[in-house]
Structure formats: structure tokens, C-alpha cells
Motif scaffolding. Structure first.
Motif, PDB file in Angstrom:
ATOM      1  N   THR A   1       0.487  -0.897   0.262  1.00  0.00           N
ATOM      2  CA  THR A   1      -0.315   0.139   0.130  1.00  0.00           C
ATOM      3  C   THR A   1       0.811   1.185   0.245  1.00  0.00           C
ATOM      4  O   THR A   1       1.816   0.985   0.331  1.00  0.00           O
TER       5      THR A   1
ATOM      6  N   TRP B   1     -10.249   0.757   4.934  1.00  0.00           N
ATOM      7  CA  TRP B   1      -8.498   1.127   4.738  1.00  0.00           C
ATOM      8  C   TRP B   1      -8.347   2.323   5.516  1.00  0.00           C
ATOM      9  O   TRP B   1      -8.701   2.868   6.507  1.00  0.00           O
TER      10      TRP B   1
ATOM     11  N   TYR C   1      -9.971   5.211  -2.575  1.00  0.00           N
ATOM     12  CA  TYR C   1      -9.116   4.858  -1.863  1.00  0.00           C
ATOM     13  C   TYR C   1      -7.644   4.667  -2.487  1.00  0.00           C
ATOM     14  O   TYR C   1      -8.399   3.270  -2.845  1.00  0.00           O
TER      15      TYR C   1
ATOM     16  N   CYS D   1      -4.251   2.192  -2.968  1.00  0.00           N
ATOM     17  CA  CYS D   1      -4.547   1.094  -2.961  1.00  0.00           C
ATOM     18  C   CYS D   1      -3.293   0.572  -4.086  1.00  0.00           C
ATOM     19  O   CYS D   1      -3.749   0.219  -5.013  1.00  0.00           O
TER      20      CYS D   1
ATOM     21  N   ASN E   1      -6.650   2.667  -7.095  1.00  0.00           N
ATOM     22  CA  ASN E   1      -7.601   3.136  -5.877  1.00  0.00           C
ATOM     23  C   ASN E   1      -8.638   2.029  -6.429  1.00  0.00           C
ATOM     24  O   ASN E   1      -9.128   1.201  -7.175  1.00  0.00           O
TER      25      ASN E   1
ATOM     26  N   SER F   1     -12.850  -4.119  -0.887  1.00  0.00           N
ATOM     27  CA  SER F   1     -12.242  -3.729   0.225  1.00  0.00           C
ATOM     28  C   SER F   1     -12.179  -5.380   1.913  1.00  0.00           C
ATOM     29  O   SER F   1     -11.035  -5.695   2.036  1.00  0.00           O
TER      30      SER F   1
ATOM     31  N   ARG G   1      -8.566  -6.960   2.668  1.00  0.00           N
ATOM     32  CA  ARG G   1      -8.163  -6.343   4.104  1.00  0.00           C
ATOM     33  C   ARG G   1      -7.646  -8.553   4.533  1.00  0.00           C
ATOM     34  O   ARG G   1      -6.504  -8.507   5.040  1.00  0.00           O
TER      35      ARG G   1
ATOM     36  N   MET H   1      -3.925  -4.299   3.054  1.00  0.00           N
ATOM     37  CA  MET H   1      -4.240  -3.454   4.016  1.00  0.00           C
ATOM     38  C   MET H   1      -3.957  -3.623   5.395  1.00  0.00           C
ATOM     39  O   MET H   1      -4.004  -5.187   5.422  1.00  0.00           O
TER      40      MET H   1
END
Length: 216
Positions: free
Chosen positions: A9, A83, A119, A121, A142, A206, A210, A215
């Protein structure tokens, strides 16, 4: 050629919004922890970015209190921290909200609001193209609730169906399934592809980022 060595990231601080949001006080209530003060830097009706002074766990479901003497409102809304990135001694967190913010909150800024926030990434991934059964190397730049931006090793036409997958975990299958909305050529033969996702698949994307510890 796209150059990214493994999932990572970006560590650059998030650019602060030019929107006049200083008149809003934010408090984040997370399970089994003390409340954390925050400052909103970007806002849309269904997601927020905040600078927070304390630790808020990625993936946690929180209650967000928003108050403003200037704009005369007080409200609370639940959301998930999907995030996070460092910003000096603080952190910037992104929240997907479980319901839209009321008009008494967003109405003051409506002309300046984005429909959704994006966001950052930077993650090496792959695109599968069902029409010709080919793949393309890509880097996720993103994402939002209903879309993502990738830098890809080839250009694709508008409306082309694309399926995002993890090149390091092909057994995970399709992570998100969308189509190309726009494209532009980059240097070295790569292209930027803006892709739309149906059914708010950005939330599912997302969750995968994770779970795969992309992330942190």
C-alpha cells in the motif's frame, strides 16, 4: 512494463480536502476501546475519510458521532473501517457507512461532494478478460464502492468485461467483476482503465484486501 514488487500500500500521506469541513467535530467509538477524536478531510453521502489521533483497528465496525455548532446538527452513524494509511503521527481512515448521512449534514456541502470517495491501494493483480479468455497484468491504483482504477499492461475498449483476481492466489477466484468505463494510454505501452462495479462490489474488494493482508 508495470513495476510493483508484491502487494503493498502507498505510504504517502493522504492529500487533505479543500472542502470547508472544519466546522464538524467527529468522535469514533470502537468496540472495547476509548473514543477517538477525528477530523473529516473528505466526505460523501455514504463514506468518509478522517484523520484520527488514536488507534482504530482496520475492519472494525464503529459508531461515528458528528456534531457542529456552526451548522447546528448532531448525528451518529455506523460504519466499517475498510482503509487506513499513516499521516505523520496520526492515521487517515476510510469508513464505508451503513446508511447515508442525513441532509442536515451533507446539505451544507452538497455542491462540493463527490458521489463516492476513492481509496489509494497500489497492489499487483491480474485482469481476466472473458470475451477472449486472456489475462493482463495490472496494478490496482484505487477503489471505491462501485469502481476501481488499474494500470494495465494493455489497453481495453469501453464496456469490455473484466474480472479482477489475485495473481498470488489464483485459487481465490474472481474478486470483483466489472466493465471498462474509460481508458487512456500511459508511457511504455501501459494503460489506465477506469472500471465500474455493480452492486457495490468495492465493499467486497476492500474485504478481500484486508483478509489477504494487503491492507495493514
Amino acid at each position: 512494463m508495470i513495476e510493483v514488487s508484491g502487494p503493498t500500500t502507498t505510504n504517502a500521506p493522504c492529500a487533505l480536502s479543500a472542502m470547508p469541513l472544519d466546522g464538524i467535530d467527529a468522535t469514533v467509538w470502537a468496540p472495547s476501546s476509548s473514543p477517538v477524536g477525528g477530523r473529516i478531510i473528505e466526505m460523501s453521502p455514504r463514506d468518509l475519510k478522517l484523520v484520527v489521533s488514536g488507534y482504530v483497528k482496520l475492519g472494525s465496525i464503529v459508531e461515528l458521532e458528528l456534531t457542529s455548532e456552526l451548522f447546528r446538527f448532531a448525528t451518529s452513524v455506523r460504519g466499517q473501517v475498510h482503509w487506513r494509511e499513516p499521516s505523520g503521527e496520526a492515521s487517515v481512515i476510510g469508513l464505508f457507512l451503513y446508511r447515508a448521512l442525513p441532509h442536515e449534514v451533507v446539505g451544507h456541502f452538497f455542491s462540493d461532494l463527490r458521489k463516492e470517495l476513492r481509496y489509494d491501494c497500489r497492489w499487483s493483480c491480474g485482469l481476466y478478460l472473458p470475451r477472449n479468455k486472456q489475462t493482463a497484468d495490472a496494478v490496482l491504483i484505487n477503489y471505491s464502492r462501485s469502481g476501481f482504477l488499474v494500470e494495465a499492461s494493455r489497453s481495453l475498449p469501453e464496456s469490455e468485461e473484466v474480472r479482477l483476481f489475485d495473481v498470488n492466489r489464483p485459487d481465490a477466484g474472481t474478486i470483483a467483476n466489472g466493465h471498462v468505463c474509460w481508458h487512456t494510454r500511459q508511457g511504455g505501452g501501459d494503460s489506465l482503465l477506469g472500471c465500474a462495479l455493480p452492486d457495490e462490489q468495492g465493499v467486497r474488494l476492500s474485504e478481500y484486501l484486508r483478509s489477504a493482508r494487503i491492507m495493514a
